[in-house]
Design a protein around this motif. Structure first.
Motif, mmCIF file in Angstrom:
data_model
loop_
_atom_site.group_PDB
_atom_site.id
_atom_site.type_symbol
_atom_site.label_atom_id
_atom_site.label_comp_id
_atom_site.label_asym_id
_atom_site.label_seq_id
_atom_site.Cartn_x
_atom_site.Cartn_y
_atom_site.Cartn_z
ATOM 1 N N LEU A 33 49.733 59.343 49.794
ATOM 2 C CA LEU A 33 48.276 58.916 49.955
ATOM 3 C C LEU A 33 48.048 57.461 49.072
ATOM 4 C CD1 LEU A 33 46.588 62.061 48.713
ATOM 5 C CD2 LEU A 33 46.689 61.185 51.030
ATOM 6 N N GLN A 34 49.063 57.064 48.262
ATOM 7 C CA GLN A 34 49.093 55.738 47.914
ATOM 8 C C GLN A 34 49.266 54.347 48.521
ATOM 9 O OE1 GLN A 34 47.885 55.073 44.474
ATOM 10 N NE2 GLN A 34 46.973 57.218 45.196
ATOM 11 N N THR A 35 49.894 55.082 50.009
ATOM 12 C CA THR A 35 50.198 54.044 50.770
ATOM 13 C C THR A 35 49.076 53.833 51.906
ATOM 14 O OG1 THR A 35 51.205 55.440 52.564
ATOM 15 C CG2 THR A 35 52.442 54.731 50.773
ATOM 16 N N TYR B 269 54.183 64.578 55.613
ATOM 17 C CA TYR B 269 54.586 66.027 56.070
ATOM 18 C C TYR B 269 53.643 67.056 55.611
ATOM 19 C CZ TYR B 269 56.839 70.388 57.272
ATOM 20 O OH TYR B 269 57.113 71.460 57.776
ATOM 21 N N VAL B 270 53.399 66.759 54.093
ATOM 22 C CA VAL B 270 52.621 67.791 53.310
ATOM 23 C C VAL B 270 51.149 67.576 53.951
ATOM 24 C CG1 VAL B 270 51.717 68.448 51.152
ATOM 25 C CG2 VAL B 270 54.397 68.048 51.521
ATOM 26 N N ALA B 271 50.773 66.105 53.971
ATOM 27 C CA ALA B 271 49.577 65.501 54.059
ATOM 28 C C ALA B 271 48.932 66.181 55.306
ATOM 29 C CB ALA B 271 49.480 64.092 53.899
ATOM 30 N N SER B 272 49.761 66.213 56.314
ATOM 31 C CA SER B 272 49.147 66.837 57.597
ATOM 32 C C SER B 272 48.301 67.990 57.233
ATOM 33 C CB SER B 272 50.450 67.229 58.561
ATOM 34 O OG SER B 272 51.080 68.298 57.800
ATOM 35 N N LYS C 89 40.306 59.432 55.090
ATOM 36 C CA LYS C 89 39.330 58.798 54.302
ATOM 37 C C LYS C 89 37.907 59.594 54.458
ATOM 38 C CE LYS C 89 41.309 54.386 55.337
ATOM 39 N NZ LYS C 89 41.171 52.682 55.779
ATOM 40 N N GLY C 90 38.123 61.056 54.723
ATOM 41 C CA GLY C 90 37.009 61.849 54.446
ATOM 42 C C GLY C 90 35.729 61.388 55.459
ATOM 43 N N GLN D 160 36.337 64.163 50.451
ATOM 44 C CA GLN D 160 36.273 63.040 49.959
ATOM 45 C C GLN D 160 37.363 61.989 50.661
ATOM 46 O OE1 GLN D 160 34.789 62.342 46.697
ATOM 47 N NE2 GLN D 160 33.272 63.781 47.551
ATOM 48 N N ASN D 161 36.981 60.946 50.108
ATOM 49 C CA ASN D 161 38.001 59.660 50.884
ATOM 50 C C ASN D 161 39.551 59.984 49.672
ATOM 51 O OD1 ASN D 161 39.599 57.656 51.178
ATOM 52 N ND2 ASN D 161 38.112 56.156 51.026
ATOM 53 N N ILE D 162 40.408 60.429 50.579
ATOM 54 C CA ILE D 162 41.651 60.663 49.583
ATOM 55 C C ILE D 162 42.762 59.596 49.854
ATOM 56 C CG2 ILE D 162 41.446 63.238 49.154
ATOM 57 C CD1 ILE D 162 43.283 63.634 51.559
ATOM 58 N N SER D 163 42.225 58.444 50.492
ATOM 59 C CA SER D 163 43.275 57.197 50.557
ATOM 60 C C SER D 163 43.583 56.601 49.250
ATOM 61 C CB SER D 163 42.802 56.243 51.521
ATOM 62 O OG SER D 163 41.592 55.671 50.957
ATOM 63 N N LYS D 164 44.211 55.568 49.135
ATOM 64 C CA LYS D 164 44.564 54.944 47.886
ATOM 65 C C LYS D 164 42.985 54.350 47.096
ATOM 66 C CE LYS D 164 47.008 51.105 45.716
ATOM 67 N NZ LYS D 164 47.948 50.049 45.966
#
Length: 259
Positions: free
Chosen positions: A255-257, A172-175, A186-187, A201-205
């Protein structure tokens, strides 16, 4: 850009308690609304580029030139979450894809905060997509130019969501991050941004592999990465720094998922 959209309104709760108004203000600040609408809600020109276009946020106060007096809370909610104005016309460069999942309660607190702010007399700034901006929109590179075109206007809105350190709340926050970092987070080049702006930036895991939860949160709060380098404009770390510990921890968890 001239298409008319039909969006059914839903009742939006109204708030008057100081604690709720304060939360509405925090939402305004933490979700980056001031980047386009200025810190006092009066609107500002945030892109002025001959190729991309001239783009200005609306005056969100009750002053002359503002939108509050002419719109109900339900109409404002449609503008925020659907990117559609009063007469069904799409709002240009309104990043409603970031806010389409916002709950009725959060939208209500945000709008109640806006209605509590001082009126500012300020006319609407210019909104004029440039030739390159129009071309990039046509080939699908800047969907935010008309976010209404890619939003499901028939979806059901959550009434509320309980803040918790959970993947669900983190999503919800990541939206809020998708407008710059992309729907896959993934930026890459920021849609609609002038060429001199750095890529997101890529903010994935994988992109955050050198971070821990603690220094991720510290980076958001201070604008400085673990290696001491500073995050560059237009990363709105000062706005995101208004996120609560619960929001940031949930965001990290989500983001870690993402691989």
């Amino acid at each position: 850009m001239n298409k008319i959209y039909e969006v059914k309104s839903v009742p939006i709760p109204k708030f008057s308690k100081p604690i709720d108004i304060a939360e509405g203000k925090r939402i305004y600040q933490s979700r980056g609304c001031g980047d386009c609408h200025d810190v006092n809600g009066s609107g500002k020109t945030f892109i002025d580029d001959p190729a991309i276009g001239t783009l200005s946020g609306s005056n969100l106060t009750a002053g002359i030139g503002g939108v509050l007096s002419d719109n109900t809370d339900e109409e404002l909610a449609i503008a925020i979450r659907d990117g559609v104005g009063r007469k069904g016309k799409a709002l240009i460069f309104m990043p409603s894809t970031d806010f389409q999942g916002m709950t009725n309660e959060d939208v209500g607190k945000l709008i109640s905060y806006l209605r509590s702010t001082p009126a500012v007399d300020k006319p609407q700034g210019e909104v004029k997509p440039g030739p390159l901006g129009r071309f990039l929109f046509l080939i699908g590179e800047i969907p935010v130019f008309v976010s209404a075109e890619i939003i499901n206007h028939e979806r059901n809105h959550l009434t509320n969501i309980t803040p918790s350190i959970s993947i669900e709340y983190g999503k919800y926050v990541a939206s809020t991050c998708t407008g710059c970092h992309g729907f896959d987070l993934k930026g890459g080049p920021i849609q609609g941004a002038p060429p001199e702006w750095p890529s997101a930036q890529n903010i994935s895991k994988n992109g955050l592999g050198h971070y821990t939860e603690a220094n991720f949160i510290k980076t958001i709060r201070t604008g400085k990465r673990p290696d001491g380098s500073e995050m560059k404009f237009p990363m709105p770390w000062k706005s995101l720094g208004q996120l609560t510990d619960t929001e940031l921890k949930a965001l990290w968890m989500y983001l870690q998922t993402i691989n």
